[in-house]
Scaffold this active site. Structure first.
Site, short mmCIF file in Angstrom:
data_model
loop_
_atom_site.label_atom_id
_atom_site.label_comp_id
_atom_site.label_asym_id
_atom_site.label_seq_id
_atom_site.Cartn_x
_atom_site.Cartn_y
_atom_site.Cartn_z
N THR A 1 11.26 -8.44 -4.43
CA THR A 1 10.61 -9.64 -3.89
C THR A 1 9.20 -9.24 -3.49
OG1 THR A 1 12.70 -10.44 -3.01
CG2 THR A 1 10.70 -11.43 -2.12
N LYS B 1 11.44 -17.98 -5.40
CA LYS B 1 12.12 -17.21 -4.35
C LYS B 1 11.55 -17.53 -2.97
CE LYS B 1 14.05 -13.55 -2.28
NZ LYS B 1 15.44 -13.32 -2.06
N LYS C 1 9.94 -10.89 6.14
CA LYS C 1 9.12 -10.49 4.99
C LYS C 1 8.89 -11.67 4.03
CE LYS C 1 9.44 -8.05 0.63
NZ LYS C 1 10.21 -7.24 -0.29
#
Ligand code: NAD
Length: 298
Positions: free
Chosen positions: A94, A169, A244
């Site tokens: 990611t 995402k 994050k």
């Protein structure tokens, strides 16, 4: 058909993902900076490579699963020249959308093909091969990677061109972060009004307040026995990872001039919460800081 795959980054996610490729009959050469991670992966049949460049030299596909964009770009700088022309690079980490697009550009400039393919489903999904992949890149690259992604997961969605997988995402996780805060605030408000957790759950889970944060990962113990709240908020999906991902979403919103007020605020709240608990707590534990309304632990 069996492929020769280089797998770089054999941590919590990458280790089991590489093992699942081996189980499906692929020849996997793995590399990680941490020797213990390589050793664990060799136990599942992954061949150890002494360097990332060695791992990619014979590979048809290179999969990476690394902490952040700087690691991915650094890796690509190190290994693009070592791969055979036309090798397919699939980055499952990611990372920032801008970094993902940069990775595509660098791969193309070196004569390689590229896909960004981050995942949702966590360590349990990596182990059980039930991950969902969100892919960005060309149709041909997605078609070629798909059989490998389907060995490591249960679903692979082609979201668009370079960076589209990362975009999907962070947009999804922005919904999740905001909705977990909304659900938590509603439970805490209900507590102050004398409403039981079960009563609010019974209403909201079958009414318009229904969402994954409520009905699967319920932040209070009781209504959903399998949610992390029932085991002292052990993850699950760690608070640090939510912080994050919301940070990446906030960066993208700022860069694009998008008015994502709740997304930006959720990023701040999760950054403060994750500073206290790191990876030790599931992200649903934020309900306790909301209840204490001083940002402190219970
Ligand atoms: P991790 O820290 O367990 O694993 C990352 C591994 O990469 C480490 O073993 C590290 O030594 C290795 N590494 C770093 N730089 C390297 C390099 N240059 N060459 C070789 N190895 C290198 O992290 P993780 O939990 O496996 O997460 C990996 C990625 O997946 C992250 O981007 C994370 O955001 C994403 N992700 C994690 C989860 C989760 O639940 N853990 C869920 C979805 C997505």
């Amino acid at each position: 058909m069996s492929k020769t795959v280089a797998f770089i980054g054999l941590g919590h996610m990458g280790g089991p993902m590489a093992g699942n490729l081996v189980k499906a009959g692929h020849h996997v050469l793995g590399h990680d900076l941490v020797p213990a991670a390589v050793e664990t992966a060799t136990g599942t049949g992954v061949g150890p490579a002494s360097s990332a460049a060695r791992a990619v030299a014979e590979a048809e596909v290179v999969i990476s699963m690394l902490p952040a964009g700087r690691h991915v770009l650094g890796l690509y700088d190190d290994i693009l020249a070592a791969a055979r022309p036309g090798t397919l690079f699939v980055d499952c980490s990611t990372i920032d959308v801008a970094d993902a697009r940069m990775a595509h550009e660098r791969a193309a400039a070196a004569g390689m093909r590229c896909l960004d393919a981050p995942v949702s489903g966590g360590v349990i999904g990596a182990e059980a091969a039930t991950l969902t992949f969100m892919a960005g890149g060309g149709e041909n690259e997605f078609t070629e990677a798909r059989p490998l992604l389907e060995v490591m997961g249960k679903k692979a969605v082609h979201c668009g061109g370079p960076g589209a997988g990362q975009a999907a995402k962070i947009c999804n996780n922005m919904i999740l972060g905001i909705s977990m805060i909304a659900v938590s605030e509603a439970f805490v408000l209900g507590e102050s009004l004398g409403l039981s957790h079960q009563a609010l759950y019974d209403v909201a889970s079958t009414a318009s307040g229904q969402c994954w944060a409520l009905s699967v990962n319920c932040p209070v113990p009781g209504p959903v026995p399998a949610s992390p709240a029932n085991c002292d908020y052990r993850p699950g999906f760690a608070a640090s990872l939510m912080a994050k991902d919301l940070g990446l979403a906030a960066n993208a919103a700022r860069a694009g001039g998008v008015r994502a007020e709740l997304g930006l605020r959720a990023a701040e709240l999760y950054a403060a919460y994750a500073e206290q608990v790191g990876a030790a707590e599931d992200f649903s534990g934020i309900v306790r800081t909301i209840r204490n309304h001083d940002g402190g632990r219970p």
